[in-house]
Scaffold this active site. Structure first.
Site, PDB file in Angstrom:
ATOM      1  N   ASN A 130       0.868  -1.185   0.000  1.00  0.00           N
ATOM      2  CA  ASN A 130       0.000   0.000   0.000  1.00  0.00           C
ATOM      3  C   ASN A 130       0.901   1.230   0.000  1.00  0.00           C
ATOM      4  OD1 ASN A 130      -1.719   2.135   0.597  1.00  0.00           O
ATOM      5  ND2 ASN A 130      -2.857   1.042   2.173  1.00  0.00           N
ATOM      6  N   LYS A 167       3.351   0.827   3.077  1.00  0.00           N
ATOM      7  CA  LYS A 167       2.898  -0.206   4.005  1.00  0.00           C
ATOM      8  C   LYS A 167       2.993  -1.559   3.308  1.00  0.00           C
ATOM      9  CE  LYS A 167      -0.453   2.845   6.283  1.00  0.00           C
ATOM     10  NZ  LYS A 167      -1.897   3.087   6.533  1.00  0.00           N
ATOM     11  N   ARG A 196      -2.565  -1.842  -3.483  1.00  0.00           N
ATOM     12  CA  ARG A 196      -3.622  -0.837  -3.409  1.00  0.00           C
ATOM     13  C   ARG A 196      -3.219   0.317  -4.314  1.00  0.00           C
ATOM     14  NH1 ARG A 196      -4.139   4.057   0.340  1.00  0.00           N
ATOM     15  NH2 ARG A 196      -6.226   4.828  -0.127  1.00  0.00           N
ATOM     16  N   ASP A 208      -8.987   1.936  -5.377  1.00  0.00           N
ATOM     17  CA  ASP A 208      -9.922   2.601  -4.473  1.00  0.00           C
ATOM     18  C   ASP A 208     -11.131   3.155  -5.212  1.00  0.00           C
ATOM     19  OD1 ASP A 208      -9.531   2.507  -1.727  1.00  0.00           O
ATOM     20  OD2 ASP A 208      -7.844   3.885  -1.793  1.00  0.00           O
ATOM     21  N   GLY A 241      -7.172  11.670   5.767  1.00  0.00           N
ATOM     22  CA  GLY A 241      -8.030  11.813   4.597  1.00  0.00           C
ATOM     23  C   GLY A 241      -9.415  11.356   5.008  1.00  0.00           C
TER      24      GLY A 241
END
Length: 405
Positions: free
Chosen positions: A7, A14, A92, A149, A213
């Site tokens: 990610n 990550k 991601r 996303d 966010g």
């Protein structure tokens, strides 16, 4: 055989390793402050123990990927004997543009389309692409799965995703609302269905992903119906450093006043606005609440502006769901932990039967625990559910690459 999930953020990376056969998480970590003078590396072991160290600044995401592989190979936990044990990598990716309606297995054509989408997400996609290309060099025979996303929001109808700009902007340049936090919303919708014991196809939710966010998602019949973020993550709620909704004329106005170009103004709206911009103190809500306790006015004002915006969106989403809402669900770092934000955001809704249990709400401050925080007589359930984007990525991986590989 192992699965690696990556990610990438604009300045972070990550990662987590899972056992392919049983989906067990073996180790996870994060590299923060990429491109800064000192980078931070955190490793989270399966027993919950965390090791943290500082290193000389890691200059970019390709270097961070290389560092990640060294960490995994040299880990005391001996998770990997050889890097070739990793057969699948799930990424991601923030923005899939109009090209990607679902997660996909990486191919050259997909990578080309992803690069074309980068103009819509210049702060996020380049780091993801850099990670994908670096992994491709290190593990050329592994399968890579791209999870977007934006894909979750592909069910939003045209009247909700189009801006009232010239139609040619949409036809020729794909200017439209895309929405974000989709991996999070997908997971929370499924968990809400299980908690409420109601089929997803009949489930109407208002989900608030509140972190640095932040966005809100109206879910109708188990699918995304509208969302607050737009063509980029800048639109919508007031966030840690992002302004959220503003009059677009402000950009040219402040460009003239400050003698800066529009790109510089957009940078300010993304990185120096929101809670940080109003408070002039911090974008961390823990710091903000401390300042409020000290009587600091601008920090209090920042929270008032943020929760006022959240309340407006909740009200409007109740309306577009025709007042048929099964649950209001809070997720994200602030949404699950910050009981005061939840209380301010829902204040007044008891007049239409949406009742927050103040005592339950105050007790729900554990980032790892699910909580029902509505009163017994509330017409709409109120939940706090920690998100798990990795779970959504894993599910998509197994759908694309069955376990009998």
């Amino acid at each position: 055989m192992k699965i690696l999930i990556i990610n990438t953020g604009s300045s972070s990376l990550k990662f987590a390793i899972y056992q392919y056969e049983n989906s067990k998480k073996l180790i996870s970590g994060v590299i923060e402050k990429i491109k800064e003078q000192k980078s931070i590396i955190k490793i989270i072991n399966t027993d919950g123990s965390i090791t943290e160290r500082f290193e000389k600044g890691i200059e970019n995401h390709p270097k961070a990927i290389e560092k990640m592989f060294k960490i995994l190979l040299n880990s005391n936990s001996k998770i990997l004997k050889n890097i070739s044990e990793i057969k699948i990598i799930g990424h991601r990716v923030v923005h899939g543009g109009s090209y990607f309606k679902n997660s996909v297995i990486l191919k050259n054509s997909n990578l080309d389309k992803l690069k074309q989408s980068s103009k819509l997400a210049p702060l996020h996609n380049p780091s993801a692409i850099a990670a994908i290309e670096t992994v491709l060099k290190i593990l050329p025979h592994a399968k890579q799965v791209l999870c977007f996303d934006t894909s979750w929001h592909q069910t939003i109808k045209k009247h909700a995703f189009l801006y009232a700009t010239p139609y040619s902007w949409y036809k020729e340049h794909n200017i439209r609302k895309y929405g974000f936090h989709g991996l999070s919303y997908s997971y929370v919708t499924k968990r809400s269905s299980e908690i409420l014991n109601k089929k997803i196809d009949n489930l109407n939710l208002i989900i608030l992903h509140l972190g640095n966010g932040a966005s809100i998602n109206a879910v109708k019949d188990g699918k995304s119906y509208d969302t607050s973020m737009g063509i980029t993550p800048l639109e919508g709620l007031v966030m840690g450093t992002r302004s959220g909704d503003i009059d677009p004329s402000i950009i040219n106005l402040m460009s003239t006043i400050l003698n800066k170009n529009t790109k510089q103004i957009e940078e300010i709206l993304n990185k120096e606005s929101g809670i940080l911009g109003i408070s002039e103190k911090s974008n961390d809500m823990r710091d903000i609440w401390n300042k409020i306790e000290e009587g600091e006015y601008q920090s209090k004002l920042a929270v008032e502006i943020m929760t006022y915006r959240v309340k407006k969106y909740i009200g409007s989403y109740i309306a577009i769901l025709d007042f048929n809402v099964d649950a209001i669900v809070f997720t994200g770092g602030i949404g699950v932990v910050d009981y005061e934000v939840r209380e301010l955001a829902l204040k007044g809704f008891e007049k239409i039967g949406i009742e927050l249990d103040l005592e339950k709400n105050k007790m729900a401050q554990n980032k790892n625990l699910e909580s029902e925080i509505s009163t017994i007589k509330s017409k709409v359930k109120i939940l706090a559910i920690p998100t798990n984007e990795e779970s959504t990525i894993l599910e998509d991986i197994y759908n694309l690459i069955p376990k009998n590989l």
